[in-house]
Design an enzyme around this catalytic site. Structure first.
Site, PDB file in Angstrom:
ATOM      1  CE1 TYR A   1      -3.492  -2.677   0.797  1.00  0.00           C
ATOM      2  CE2 TYR A   1      -4.634  -0.586   1.020  1.00  0.00           C
ATOM      3  CZ  TYR A   1      -4.665  -1.951   0.852  1.00  0.00           C
ATOM      4  OH  TYR A   1      -5.865  -2.580   0.736  1.00  0.00           O
ATOM      5  CE  LYS A  40       2.156 -18.097  -2.159  1.00  0.00           C
ATOM      6  NZ  LYS A  40       1.329 -19.331  -2.215  1.00  0.00           N
ATOM      7  CG  ASP A  91      -1.777 -20.365  -0.902  1.00  0.00           C
ATOM      8  OD1 ASP A  91      -1.292 -20.338   0.252  1.00  0.00           O
ATOM      9  OD2 ASP A  91      -1.242 -20.975  -1.842  1.00  0.00           O
ATOM     10  CG  ASP A 103      -8.017  -4.762   1.525  1.00  0.00           C
ATOM     11  OD1 ASP A 103      -8.967  -4.273   2.164  1.00  0.00           O
ATOM     12  OD2 ASP A 103      -7.945  -4.739   0.280  1.00  0.00           O
ATOM     13  CG  ASP A 114     -13.630  -7.039   1.880  1.00  0.00           C
ATOM     14  OD1 ASP A 114     -13.455  -6.296   2.854  1.00  0.00           O
ATOM     15  OD2 ASP A 114     -14.039  -6.637   0.771  1.00  0.00           O
TER      16      ASP A 114
HETATM   17  C1  IPM Z   1     -10.405  -1.140   3.808  1.00  0.00           C
HETATM   18  C2  IPM Z   1     -10.638  -0.537   2.445  1.00  0.00           C
HETATM   19  C3  IPM Z   1      -9.459   0.349   2.085  1.00  0.00           C
HETATM   20  C4  IPM Z   1      -8.217  -0.515   2.067  1.00  0.00           C
HETATM   21  C5  IPM Z   1      -9.611   1.111   0.773  1.00  0.00           C
HETATM   22  C6  IPM Z   1     -10.885   1.925   0.737  1.00  0.00           C
HETATM   23  C7  IPM Z   1      -8.415   1.967   0.468  1.00  0.00           C
HETATM   24  O1  IPM Z   1     -10.845  -1.529   1.500  1.00  0.00           O
HETATM   25  O2  IPM Z   1     -10.349  -0.362   4.794  1.00  0.00           O
HETATM   26  O3  IPM Z   1     -10.297  -2.353   3.915  1.00  0.00           O
HETATM   27  O4  IPM Z   1      -7.905  -1.154   1.044  1.00  0.00           O
HETATM   28  O5  IPM Z   1      -7.516  -0.562   3.065  1.00  0.00           O
HETATM   29 MN    MN Z   2     -10.821  -3.565   2.324  1.00  0.00          MN
END
Ligand code: IPM
Ligand code: MN
Length: 355
Positions: free
Chosen positions: A142, A189, A221, A245, A249
């Site tokens: 990032y 990894k 993975d 990240d 999710d």
């Molecule tokens: C998160 C979001 C952010 C990230 C984006 C919006 C930059 O997806 O907080 O997980 O990738 O960190």
């Molecule tokens: Mn995210």
């Protein structure tokens, strides 16, 4: 106690969900004799529009002068569909994380008994899941060097980590594991990436300091697969920025809705609390956004930044009640059930807390 909070509503559904979290926190303050001092500040597309910067200096000053930051969401489709845009709302989020030095992103995943059938995963697999990701938030790909070469025909992003950056995140992981079931998973990894080998080496060197913690080292993975197969085999997971990240999710699917999961981003001096969901611009202004993730983020704030355990628990109890009574927004409505608006859910929680 006097609580001084910077309030960053941001874009899309941000202002609506933040509004409910403020309503609920104010009622908690009233009930437990605290005073809340909210200072609103601009971020994201709203800040670009107003002052041309998604994380203005003025906002940074307000965050620094506060005990904690409560944040809504950032992002606007106007920028998503324009790859040439030089200034983007998301840059504000990254700048904020970096400038406030919020290196540890705490993302819990848990289930609610009344929602077990909302997850697309089989109930018997997810029952009892209670895990926490500690995602490194100010390093890695990032923030590494990136660019184009060969007249724009080659692009690169680099992942860099220092031992210090890994160590401070890993120490938080070990400490968190000590307060839970003393199980820590280092996700990397290391079979391919040099930065992952440094992660593994650094975490291994810390193991002696925490002899009670059982540490496993697993490839990202494989974790992606096991996370949905046997989520309750995990407790605390530590990982670098991009892996975290993606996996968080994925993990949110276990709880049944992205609209439920809160998070904390911790540094040495500052802390920021936000829902893990995004700005959901299609829903902005419709009163259908689920405010629970932001309200649960406010509960985390009360507990982690101020040590107000009873106050946090009181919010959680009210949230559990709204879920079991079906006083929920559209994303969680069961067959034929009535759905409630963002503010109706907030109002219900307030009533539950008062009683
Ligand atoms: C998160 C979001 C952010 C990230 C984006 C919006 C930059 O997806 O907080 O997980 O990738 O960190
Ligand atoms: Mn995210």
């Amino acid at each position: 106690m006097h609580l001084k909070i910077a309030l960053l509503a941001g874009d899309g559904i941000g202002p609506e969900v933040i509004n409910e979290a403020v309503k609920v926190s104010n009622v908690i303050a009233e009930k437990y004799n605290h005073t809340m001092e909210w200072t609103p500040a601009l971020t994201g597309a709203a800040a670009i529009e107003a002052v041309g910067d998604p994380y203005p200096d003025k906002t940074h000053e307000i965050c620094l002068a506060s005990d904690a930051v409560l944040f809504g969401a950032i992002g606007h489709p106007r920028f998503d569909n324009d790859p040439s845009a030089k200034i983007r709302p998301e840059q504000g989020l990254l700048k904020m994380r970096k400038k406030l030095r919020l290196f540890a992103n705490v993302r819990p995943t848990f289930t609610f008994t009344s929602l077990l059938d909302k997850s697309p995963l089989k109930q018997e697999r997810i029952e009892g899941t209670d895990l926490v990701f500690l995602r490194e938030l100010t390093g890695g790909i990032y923030f590494g060097e990136r660019g184009r070469k060969d007249n724009g025909n080659t692009a690169f992003d680099t992942c860099t980590y220092t031992r210090k950056e890994i160590e401070r995140l890993a120490i938080k992981g070990f400490e968190l594991a000590m307060t839970r079931s003393k199980k820590l998973c280092c996700v990397d990894k290391a079979n391919v990436l040099e930065s992952s080998r440094l992660w593994r080496e650094t975490v291994q060197a810390l193991e002696n300091n925490y002899p009670e913690v059982r540490v496993s080292y697993e490839f990202v993975d494989a974790v992606a697969m096991r996370l949905v197969q046997w989520p309750n085999s995990y407790d605390v997971l530590i990982t670098e920025n991009l892996f975290g990240d993606i996996l968080t999710d994925e993990a949110s699917v276990i709880s049944g809705s992205m609209g439920l999961m809160p998070s904390a981003s911790l540094g040495t001096e500052n802390a920021l609390y936000e829902p893990i969901h995004g700005s959901f611009p299609e829903a902005a202004g419709l009163g259908i956004a689920n405010p629970l993730a932001t309200i649960l983020s406010a509960a985390m704030m009360l507990e982690m930044s101020f040590g107000l355990k009873e106050e946090g628990a009181s919010i959680r109890k009210a949230v559990d009640k709204s879920l079991s009574e079906g006083i929920v927004t559209k994303d969680l409505t069961q067959n034929n059930g009535r759905s409630y608006s963002t503010s109706e859910v907030g109002d219900y929680l307030i009533k539950a807390i008062k009683n």
